[in-house]
Design an enzyme around this catalytic site. Sequence first.
Site, PDB file in Angstrom:
ATOM      1  N   CYS A   1      -3.720  -3.097   4.077  1.00 16.38           N
ATOM      2  CA  CYS A   1      -2.907  -4.202   4.617  1.00 16.38           C
ATOM      3  C   CYS A   1      -3.431  -5.577   4.219  1.00 16.38           C
ATOM      4  O   CYS A   1      -2.783  -6.586   4.470  1.00 16.38           O
ATOM      5  CB  CYS A   1      -2.844  -4.107   6.138  1.00 16.38           C
ATOM      6  SG  CYS A   1      -2.300  -2.513   6.722  1.00 16.38           S
TER       7      CYS A   1
ATOM      8  N   HIS B   1      -3.712  -9.412  12.120  1.00 18.92           N
ATOM      9  CA  HIS B   1      -2.994  -8.273  11.523  1.00 18.92           C
ATOM     10  C   HIS B   1      -2.474  -7.415  12.669  1.00 18.92           C
ATOM     11  O   HIS B   1      -3.213  -7.134  13.625  1.00 18.92           O
ATOM     12  CB  HIS B   1      -3.923  -7.468  10.612  1.00 18.92           C
ATOM     13  CG  HIS B   1      -3.310  -6.154  10.220  1.00 18.92           C
ATOM     14  ND1 HIS B   1      -2.061  -6.079   9.638  1.00 18.92           N
ATOM     15  CD2 HIS B   1      -3.728  -4.871  10.377  1.00 18.92           C
ATOM     16  CE1 HIS B   1      -1.748  -4.811   9.446  1.00 18.92           C
ATOM     17  NE2 HIS B   1      -2.743  -4.049   9.887  1.00 18.92           N
TER      18      HIS B   1
ATOM     19  N   GLU C   1       0.843  -1.193   0.000  1.00 24.70           N
ATOM     20  CA  GLU C   1       0.000   0.000   0.000  1.00 24.70           C
ATOM     21  C   GLU C   1       0.880   1.246   0.000  1.00 24.70           C
ATOM     22  O   GLU C   1       0.387   2.348   0.172  1.00 24.70           O
ATOM     23  CB  GLU C   1      -0.979  -0.015   1.169  1.00 24.70           C
ATOM     24  CG  GLU C   1      -0.371  -0.045   2.539  1.00 24.70           C
ATOM     25  CD  GLU C   1      -1.447   0.001   3.617  1.00 24.70           C
ATOM     26  OE1 GLU C   1      -1.604  -1.012   4.293  1.00 24.70           O
ATOM     27  OE2 GLU C   1      -2.111   1.026   3.783  1.00 24.70           O
TER      28      GLU C   1
HETATM   29  N1  CAA Z   1       1.403   3.031  30.644  1.00 24.02           N
HETATM   30  C1  CAA Z   1       0.700   1.980  30.145  1.00 24.02           C
HETATM   31  N2  CAA Z   1      -0.316   2.140  29.233  1.00 24.02           N
HETATM   32  C2  CAA Z   1      -0.611   3.394  28.835  1.00 24.02           C
HETATM   33  C3  CAA Z   1       0.081   4.527  29.309  1.00 24.02           C
HETATM   34  C4  CAA Z   1       1.137   4.311  30.284  1.00 24.02           C
HETATM   35  N3  CAA Z   1       1.850   5.315  30.768  1.00 24.02           N
HETATM   36  N4  CAA Z   1      -0.440   5.618  28.731  1.00 24.02           N
HETATM   37  C5  CAA Z   1      -1.434   5.196  27.911  1.00 24.02           C
HETATM   38  N5  CAA Z   1      -1.531   3.850  27.975  1.00 24.02           N
HETATM   39  C6  CAA Z   1      -2.450   2.977  27.241  1.00 24.02           C
HETATM   40  C7  CAA Z   1      -3.853   3.533  27.095  1.00 24.02           C
HETATM   41  O1  CAA Z   1      -4.636   3.265  28.243  1.00 24.02           O
HETATM   42  C8  CAA Z   1      -4.334   2.797  25.862  1.00 24.02           C
HETATM   43  O2  CAA Z   1      -4.710   1.489  26.210  1.00 24.02           O
HETATM   44  P1  CAA Z   1      -6.118   0.889  25.671  1.00 24.02           P
HETATM   45  O3  CAA Z   1      -6.041   0.951  24.155  1.00 24.02           O
HETATM   46  O4  CAA Z   1      -6.098  -0.518  26.174  1.00 24.02           O
HETATM   47  O5  CAA Z   1      -7.186   1.756  26.200  1.00 24.02           O
HETATM   48  C9  CAA Z   1      -3.068   2.681  25.017  1.00 24.02           C
HETATM   49  O6  CAA Z   1      -1.965   2.909  25.892  1.00 24.02           O
HETATM   50  C10 CAA Z   1      -2.978   3.677  23.866  1.00 24.02           C
HETATM   51  O7  CAA Z   1      -3.148   4.940  24.427  1.00 24.02           O
HETATM   52  P2  CAA Z   1      -4.097   6.022  23.718  1.00 24.02           P
HETATM   53  O8  CAA Z   1      -5.446   5.418  23.489  1.00 24.02           O
HETATM   54  O9  CAA Z   1      -4.028   7.292  24.447  1.00 24.02           O
HETATM   55  O10 CAA Z   1      -3.272   6.132  22.363  1.00 24.02           O
HETATM   56  P3  CAA Z   1      -3.357   7.171  21.197  1.00 24.02           P
HETATM   57  O11 CAA Z   1      -4.725   7.701  21.032  1.00 24.02           O
HETATM   58  O12 CAA Z   1      -2.259   8.147  21.368  1.00 24.02           O
HETATM   59  O13 CAA Z   1      -2.998   6.230  19.934  1.00 24.02           O
HETATM   60  C11 CAA Z   1      -3.756   4.684  18.292  1.00 24.02           C
HETATM   61  C12 CAA Z   1      -3.393   4.887  19.755  1.00 24.02           C
HETATM   62  C13 CAA Z   1      -5.080   5.367  17.986  1.00 24.02           C
HETATM   63  C14 CAA Z   1      -3.889   3.203  17.992  1.00 24.02           C
HETATM   64  C15 CAA Z   1      -2.632   5.294  17.404  1.00 24.02           C
HETATM   65  O14 CAA Z   1      -1.421   4.622  17.648  1.00 24.02           O
HETATM   66  C16 CAA Z   1      -2.932   5.263  15.923  1.00 24.02           C
HETATM   67  O15 CAA Z   1      -3.668   6.076  15.392  1.00 24.02           O
HETATM   68  N6  CAA Z   1      -2.286   4.296  15.168  1.00 24.02           N
HETATM   69  C17 CAA Z   1      -2.461   4.178  13.753  1.00 24.02           C
HETATM   70  C18 CAA Z   1      -3.787   3.541  13.383  1.00 24.02           C
HETATM   71  C19 CAA Z   1      -3.855   2.070  13.664  1.00 24.02           C
HETATM   72  O16 CAA Z   1      -2.849   1.398  13.822  1.00 24.02           O
HETATM   73  N7  CAA Z   1      -5.084   1.515  13.707  1.00 24.02           N
HETATM   74  C20 CAA Z   1      -5.281   0.104  13.941  1.00 24.02           C
HETATM   75  C21 CAA Z   1      -6.479  -0.451  13.225  1.00 24.02           C
HETATM   76  S1  CAA Z   1      -6.386  -0.059  11.466  1.00 24.02           S
HETATM   77  C22 CAA Z   1      -5.285  -1.221  10.833  1.00 24.02           C
HETATM   78  O17 CAA Z   1      -5.030  -2.197  11.452  1.00 24.02           O
HETATM   79  C23 CAA Z   1      -4.653  -0.974   9.517  1.00 24.02           C
HETATM   80  C24 CAA Z   1      -3.256  -0.506   9.723  1.00 24.02           C
HETATM   81  O18 CAA Z   1      -2.303  -1.293   9.668  1.00 24.02           O
HETATM   82  C25 CAA Z   1      -3.044   0.893  10.019  1.00 24.02           C
END
Ligand code: CAA
Length: 388
Positions: A111, A233, A79
């Site tokens: 993906c 995935h 991709e």
């Molecule tokens: N210690 C331990 N854990 C902590 C922490 C700390 N100090 N601070 C935060 N966390 C935890 C949170 O509680 C959260 O856990 P849960 O998901 O179990 O609730 C986790 O860490 C992530 O924290 P946030 O929710 O605050 O994270 P974020 O909003 O900054 O980002 C994300 C997370 C949205 C996945 C981001 O990484 C993102 O946008 N990634 C790209 C998109 C993606 O990968 N999507 C996946 C599905 S799509 C797909 O699969 C296709 C692809 O390949 C992209």
Amino acid sequence: MSVGIDEISFYTSGQYLDLKTLAEHQGIDSNKYYDGIGQEKMSMASVDEDVVTLAANAALPIVERIGRESIGALLFATETGIDQSKAAGVYVHRLLELNSNCRVVELKQACYSATAAVQMGCALVARNPARPVLVVASDVARYDLGSPGEATQGCGAVAMLITANPRILALDPEVGNHTEDVMDFWRPNYRSNALVDGKYSTKIYLKSLKRCWEHFSEQSSVSYADIDYFCYHLPFGKMAQKAHSHLSRVNKSGQTPEQLEQQIEPTLKYNRLIGNSYTASMYIGLCSLLENSEESLAGRRVGLFSYGSGCVAEFFNGVVQADYAAALHKQRHQQILSQRTELSYDEYIKLYHYPNPTDGGDHRLAEQTQGAFRLAAITDHKREYVAR
Ligand code: CAA
């Protein structure tokens, strides 16, 4: 006659950013990355690497073993394509010196496309078992700096040989699919970084898993309890934990958290160190399972969930073959990971901003990669790849 994966080999770049370094720069607790999303490091492609060089490096050991003559097709899943017209696989075909009778095509659906390639490869082999198919999945995952996705970058490629009576994983023909027009993650032609609605994307991923499972259960007599290990995935490691708990709830399995963890933990080891490699991610997870499981996997059933944003998803499964261990490239993979060098934050930023020339001039690229192939120049809008 069974059909499936006879050989599997992956490659990633020789440098990585530790997510502790990123967390330190951002002034946040690194446990958010190490525990919260389940990632430690992310591979960063060097200036003379792209999906072509990563793919050719992944496929090289397979081609060296099987020979250049017998491969009937090279299906290239990505991709992060480098051309709107020419298939990236055509460059790989030349670098690997494959037979001119080998057909080449590029497949795209985020993906998921590597799984489309695997299924198409199986269909081609079922039609002509004398002509194995080489499937290559290769990607460089990039998000905007400062966005939530930044910590889930990475790069890597996986190559798989699809044959009759495979040595590693015989795949069942029954699958479960789900397709739905959603905007959870996408990359318009004019952007080099993906756009993503992160939280929404994880919800759609889980919804697709449930839908695929329901469809799979209508098609196949294999039940949830028949499956020993699950490869999901892996955009980031924690996603597999979320997915597996979800599937277990859907099936009212009553498993303990420890039992759930045992069924996915060996699949997460390599991706934790590489980061997201989009099309390659789930198959690097499969490699991780095959090469890091504490017990012999011979005869074990593996379920695979492939998800491509946008979205298309598939649940399928296969049985690990008796002599699979002899067909693995475990030592090579562990060497690739252990010999990488760590980047400082400044080096990471410099690499991130390295220019992608579009002016048609003569651009020679610094020699950085330790791989067998490199992108030597972009001249007159043409990419020049060489063997090192
Ligand atoms: N210690 C331990 N854990 C902590 C922490 C700390 N100090 N601070 C935060 N966390 C935890 C949170 O509680 C959260 O856990 P849960 O998901 O179990 O609730 C986790 O860490 C992530 O924290 P946030 O929710 O605050 O994270 P974020 O909003 O900054 O980002 C994300 C997370 C949205 C996945 C981001 O990484 C993102 O946008 N990634 C790209 C998109 C993606 O990968 N999507 C996946 C599905 S799509 C797909 O699969 C296709 C692809 O390949 C992209």
